[in-house]
Design a protein around this motif. Structure first.
Motif, PDB file in Angstrom:
ATOM      1  N   HIS A  16       0.855  -1.194   0.000  1.00  0.00           N
ATOM      2  CA  HIS A  16       0.000   0.000   0.000  1.00  0.00           C
ATOM      3  C   HIS A  16       0.887   1.240   0.000  1.00  0.00           C
ATOM      4  O   HIS A  16       2.000   1.227   0.531  1.00  0.00           O
ATOM      5  N   GLY A  17       0.383   2.320  -0.595  1.00  0.00           N
ATOM      6  CA  GLY A  17       1.152   3.550  -0.650  1.00  0.00           C
ATOM      7  C   GLY A  17       2.257   3.518  -1.688  1.00  0.00           C
ATOM      8  O   GLY A  17       3.287   4.175  -1.531  1.00  0.00           O
ATOM      9  N   LEU A  18       2.028   2.770  -2.756  1.00  0.00           N
ATOM     10  CA  LEU A  18       3.017   2.666  -3.819  1.00  0.00           C
ATOM     11  C   LEU A  18       3.015   3.911  -4.703  1.00  0.00           C
ATOM     12  O   LEU A  18       2.013   4.629  -4.788  1.00  0.00           O
ATOM     13  N   THR A  19       4.120   4.155  -5.342  1.00  0.00           N
ATOM     14  CA  THR A  19       4.216   5.204  -6.355  1.00  0.00           C
ATOM     15  C   THR A  19       4.739   4.548  -7.625  1.00  0.00           C
ATOM     16  O   THR A  19       5.907   4.211  -7.728  1.00  0.00           O
ATOM     17  N   ASN A  20       3.840   4.376  -8.576  1.00  0.00           N
ATOM     18  CA  ASN A  20       4.225   3.757  -9.837  1.00  0.00           C
ATOM     19  C   ASN A  20       4.557   4.836 -10.854  1.00  0.00           C
ATOM     20  O   ASN A  20       4.391   6.035 -10.585  1.00  0.00           O
ATOM     21  N   GLY A  21       5.005   4.443 -12.011  1.00  0.00           N
ATOM     22  CA  GLY A  21       5.353   5.378 -13.055  1.00  0.00           C
ATOM     23  C   GLY A  21       6.052   4.649 -14.176  1.00  0.00           C
ATOM     24  O   GLY A  21       6.150   3.412 -14.175  1.00  0.00           O
ATOM     25  N   PRO A  22       6.566   5.367 -15.158  1.00  0.00           N
ATOM     26  CA  PRO A  22       7.271   4.714 -16.266  1.00  0.00           C
ATOM     27  C   PRO A  22       8.500   3.962 -15.776  1.00  0.00           C
ATOM     28  O   PRO A  22       9.052   4.250 -14.711  1.00  0.00           O
ATOM     29  N   SER A  23       8.927   2.992 -16.558  1.00  0.00           N
ATOM     30  CA  SER A  23      10.154   2.265 -16.256  1.00  0.00           C
ATOM     31  C   SER A  23      11.301   3.252 -16.068  1.00  0.00           C
ATOM     32  O   SER A  23      11.384   4.269 -16.752  1.00  0.00           O
ATOM     33  N   ASP A  24      12.170   2.941 -15.114  1.00  0.00           N
ATOM     34  CA  ASP A  24      13.277   3.846 -14.828  1.00  0.00           C
ATOM     35  C   ASP A  24      14.583   3.056 -14.728  1.00  0.00           C
ATOM     36  O   ASP A  24      14.627   1.851 -15.008  1.00  0.00           O
ATOM     37  N   GLU A  25      15.628   3.739 -14.303  1.00  0.00           N
ATOM     38  CA  GLU A  25      16.945   3.103 -14.244  1.00  0.00           C
ATOM     39  C   GLU A  25      16.953   1.928 -13.275  1.00  0.00           C
ATOM     40  O   GLU A  25      17.561   0.885 -13.539  1.00  0.00           O
ATOM     41  N   ARG A  68      -2.443 -15.513 -18.870  1.00  0.00           N
ATOM     42  CA  ARG A  68      -2.787 -14.180 -19.373  1.00  0.00           C
ATOM     43  C   ARG A  68      -3.625 -13.430 -18.351  1.00  0.00           C
ATOM     44  O   ARG A  68      -4.695 -13.881 -17.956  1.00  0.00           O
ATOM     45  N   GLN A  69      -3.130 -12.254 -17.948  1.00  0.00           N
ATOM     46  CA  GLN A  69      -3.836 -11.413 -16.989  1.00  0.00           C
ATOM     47  C   GLN A  69      -4.860 -10.544 -17.714  1.00  0.00           C
ATOM     48  O   GLN A  69      -4.649 -10.094 -18.840  1.00  0.00           O
ATOM     49  N   GLY A  70      -5.976 -10.284 -17.043  1.00  0.00           N
ATOM     50  CA  GLY A  70      -6.997  -9.409 -17.600  1.00  0.00           C
ATOM     51  C   GLY A  70      -6.638  -7.947 -17.445  1.00  0.00           C
ATOM     52  O   GLY A  70      -5.792  -7.570 -16.627  1.00  0.00           O
ATOM     53  N   VAL A  71      -7.319  -7.115 -18.230  1.00  0.00           N
ATOM     54  CA  VAL A  71      -7.021  -5.682 -18.192  1.00  0.00           C
ATOM     55  C   VAL A  71      -7.662  -4.987 -16.992  1.00  0.00           C
ATOM     56  O   VAL A  71      -7.201  -3.927 -16.560  1.00  0.00           O
ATOM     57  N   ARG A  72      -8.713  -5.571 -16.444  1.00  0.00           N
ATOM     58  CA  ARG A  72      -9.469  -4.888 -15.383  1.00  0.00           C
ATOM     59  C   ARG A  72      -8.643  -4.652 -14.137  1.00  0.00           C
ATOM     60  O   ARG A  72      -8.742  -3.594 -13.501  1.00  0.00           O
ATOM     61  N   THR A  73      -7.830  -5.624 -13.734  1.00  0.00           N
ATOM     62  CA  THR A  73      -7.100  -5.517 -12.461  1.00  0.00           C
ATOM     63  C   THR A  73      -5.594  -5.347 -12.645  1.00  0.00           C
ATOM     64  O   THR A  73      -4.852  -5.403 -11.669  1.00  0.00           O
ATOM     65  N   ARG A  74      -5.131  -5.143 -13.856  1.00  0.00           N
ATOM     66  CA  ARG A  74      -3.684  -5.025 -14.077  1.00  0.00           C
ATOM     67  C   ARG A  74      -3.153  -3.743 -13.442  1.00  0.00           C
ATOM     68  O   ARG A  74      -3.883  -2.761 -13.231  1.00  0.00           O
ATOM     69  N   LEU A  75      -1.866  -3.743 -13.152  1.00  0.00           N
ATOM     70  CA  LEU A  75      -1.222  -2.584 -12.551  1.00  0.00           C
ATOM     71  C   LEU A  75      -0.928  -1.538 -13.620  1.00  0.00           C
ATOM     72  O   LEU A  75      -0.304  -1.840 -14.641  1.00  0.00           O
ATOM     73  N   THR A  76      -1.375  -0.324 -13.380  1.00  0.00           N
ATOM     74  CA  THR A  76      -1.111   0.786 -14.280  1.00  0.00           C
ATOM     75  C   THR A  76      -0.222   1.796 -13.556  1.00  0.00           C
ATOM     76  O   THR A  76       0.098   1.646 -12.370  1.00  0.00           O
ATOM     77  N   GLU A  77       0.147   2.844 -14.263  1.00  0.00           N
ATOM     78  CA  GLU A  77       0.998   3.866 -13.654  1.00  0.00           C
ATOM     79  C   GLU A  77       0.264   4.640 -12.560  1.00  0.00           C
ATOM     80  O   GLU A  77       0.890   5.365 -11.786  1.00  0.00           O
ATOM     81  N   ASP A  78      -1.050   4.471 -12.469  1.00  0.00           N
ATOM     82  CA  ASP A  78      -1.841   5.139 -11.425  1.00  0.00           C
ATOM     83  C   ASP A  78      -2.063   4.263 -10.196  1.00  0.00           C
ATOM     84  O   ASP A  78      -2.631   4.724  -9.201  1.00  0.00           O
ATOM     85  N   SER A  79      -1.631   3.004 -10.240  1.00  0.00           N
ATOM     86  CA  SER A  79      -1.872   2.075  -9.132  1.00  0.00           C
ATOM     87  C   SER A  79      -1.103   2.495  -7.882  1.00  0.00           C
ATOM     88  O   SER A  79       0.074   2.857  -7.964  1.00  0.00           O
ATOM     89  N   VAL A  80      -1.765   2.422  -6.736  1.00  0.00           N
ATOM     90  CA  VAL A  80      -1.124   2.776  -5.462  1.00  0.00           C
ATOM     91  C   VAL A  80      -1.135   1.612  -4.466  1.00  0.00           C
ATOM     92  O   VAL A  80      -0.392   1.635  -3.482  1.00  0.00           O
ATOM     93  N   SER A  81      -1.984   0.598  -4.697  1.00  0.00           N
ATOM     94  CA  SER A  81      -2.040  -0.581  -3.830  1.00  0.00           C
ATOM     95  C   SER A  81      -2.023  -1.818  -4.714  1.00  0.00           C
ATOM     96  O   SER A  81      -2.673  -1.850  -5.762  1.00  0.00           O
ATOM     97  N   ALA A  82      -1.300  -2.830  -4.295  1.00  0.00           N
ATOM     98  CA  ALA A  82      -1.138  -3.995  -5.167  1.00  0.00           C
ATOM     99  C   ALA A  82      -1.054  -5.286  -4.371  1.00  0.00           C
ATOM    100  O   ALA A  82      -0.603  -5.310  -3.226  1.00  0.00           O
ATOM    101  N   LEU A  83      -1.509  -6.347  -5.024  1.00  0.00           N
ATOM    102  CA  LEU A  83      -1.332  -7.710  -4.536  1.00  0.00           C
ATOM    103  C   LEU A  83      -0.429  -8.428  -5.520  1.00  0.00           C
ATOM    104  O   LEU A  83      -0.741  -8.511  -6.713  1.00  0.00           O
ATOM    105  N   PHE A  84       0.695  -8.928  -5.042  1.00  0.00           N
ATOM    106  CA  PHE A  84       1.619  -9.696  -5.868  1.00  0.00           C
ATOM    107  C   PHE A  84       1.528 -11.159  -5.439  1.00  0.00           C
ATOM    108  O   PHE A  84       1.628 -11.460  -4.253  1.00  0.00           O
ATOM    109  N   LEU A  85       1.326 -12.022  -6.402  1.00  0.00           N
ATOM    110  CA  LEU A  85       1.124 -13.436  -6.096  1.00  0.00           C
ATOM    111  C   LEU A  85       2.221 -14.262  -6.752  1.00  0.00           C
ATOM    112  O   LEU A  85       2.377 -14.247  -7.974  1.00  0.00           O
TER     113      LEU A  85
END
Length: 231
Positions: free
Chosen positions: A26-35, A174-191
């Motif tokens: 929780h409290g993630l900051t996503n964005g474009p790929s970086d170094e 294949r993951q669906g588009v509805r729950t995929r992580l986008t650059e706006d995602s702030v909370s995530a579940l990694f399995l």
């Protein structure tokens, strides 16, 4: 953990060597790929090459176990590869794609440890997550030709789903588009998902490495590693 996970009895009977580990953030900051994320992908590819030592990914015992599991529910593993095998083949052939920071991080862990890893936007999950054998009536939102479409899994196919529909087809293909992580995602579940002969300790090590990478990329995030589940 705020998101519940359930593995059905039918799936447990199909693959008794299956296990999973959840990492919640929780409290993630996503964005474009970086170094940072790009460097982890390159390092993961080097680690994979060292592990395989000239072998093809499907010759690794862990990937072979996944292929057997796919065959058990009627999927042809050479056509619909599990996510770890597909990423490994791409890494060795053309290099890994850069998607966004969070996706890059979990793809790097998947390739380095040769283990399927998925990432879901917790704010888009409806209810808990369940691993079941599909009836064939569950909707799956995906994309084709730049447009979002709805497909349906085969009857008996192993799928992850929530209260709204399928989130990932053919276990982790294949993951669906509805729950995929986008650059706006702030909370995530990694399995992270394993089959024997991958040990539970090895699965835990991969989860700990993912949590460490997430904390480094997002210093203010709250990261929780769940307990290893094994049937």
């Amino acid at each position: 953990m705020t998101c519940s996970l359930h593995v059905s009895a039918e799936v447990r009977a199909l693959a008794p060597g299956f296990g999973h580990l959840a990492v919640e953030a929780h409290g993630l900051t996503n964005g474009p790929s970086d170094e940072l994320s790009s460097g982890l992908l390159d390092e993961a590819t080097r680690r994979l090459a060292g592990r395989l030592d000239g072998r093809a990914p499907q010759d690794d015992p862990h990937i072979a176990a996944w292929r057997a599991a796919y065959g058990a529910f009627g999927s042809k593993p050479s056509r619909t590869r599990n996510s770890a095998e597909a990423l490994a083949k791409r890494a060795l052939a053309d290099g890994l794609p850069r998607i966004n920071r969070l996706v890059d991080l979990y793809n790097a862990i998947s390739v380095a440890h040769l283990v399927p890893v998925g990432g879901e936007d917790l704010d888009r999950i409806q209810g808990g997550m369940r691993l079941v054998r599909a009836t064939g009536d569950e909707p799956f939102a995906t994309a084709a030709g730049g447009a979002e479409i709805v497909e349906y899994p085969d009857s008996g196919e192993v799928v992850w789903c929530d209260d709204e529909g399928v989130t990932c087809r053919r276990w982790n293909w294949r993951q669906g588009v509805r729950t995929r992580l986008t650059e706006d995602s702030v909370s995530a579940l990694f399995l992270l998902e394993r089959m024997a002969p991958m040990t539970l300790d090895e699965l835990s090590s991969a989860g700990a490495e993912l949590a460490e990478a997430l904390q480094k990329a997002c210093p203010d995030a709250r990261i929780e590693i769940g307990d290893v589940w094994s049937g």
